[in-house]
Write an enzyme that holds these catalytic residues in place. Sequence first.
Site, PDB file in Angstrom:
ATOM      1  N   ARG A 121       0.826  -1.219   0.000  1.00 34.95           N
ATOM      2  CA  ARG A 121       0.000   0.000   0.000  1.00 34.95           C
ATOM      3  C   ARG A 121       0.855   1.263   0.000  1.00 34.95           C
ATOM      4  NH1 ARG A 121      -3.699  -0.512   4.899  1.00 34.95           N
ATOM      5  NH2 ARG A 121      -1.806  -1.452   5.676  1.00 34.95           N
ATOM      6  N   ASN A 140      -6.305  -2.798   1.960  1.00 35.42           N
ATOM      7  CA  ASN A 140      -6.303  -4.253   2.077  1.00 35.42           C
ATOM      8  C   ASN A 140      -7.740  -4.744   2.121  1.00 35.42           C
ATOM      9  OD1 ASN A 140      -3.503  -4.525   2.166  1.00 35.42           O
ATOM     10  ND2 ASN A 140      -3.416  -4.441   4.392  1.00 35.42           N
TER      11      ASN A 140
END
Length: 91
Positions: free
Chosen positions: A20, A38
């Site tokens: 990320r 996520n």
Amino acid sequence: MPLECYKLTVKGRVQGVFFRASTRKKAQRLAINGFVKNTPAGNVEIIAAGEQLAMQEFIQWCHKGPITAKVAEVIVEPYTGSVEHTGFDIE
């Protein structure tokens, strides 16, 4: 230039490997707006909007991700919702 907007689902070893944070850095370099998060299934979901060439480079990068990731599959779908983000966030 018109913006392109996509939803990407990245599968493989993509959680716990700075995917990320790396995605955010790449998006910021390419002036792409959106977010990355996520999912409970262990994937990474990305909503991204940007100019065509930037989006092509971004999607290509997502097939590799950071060096610690092992990307098995990237599902790219057109996204018709609105991207309310200015900049790129981690959710």
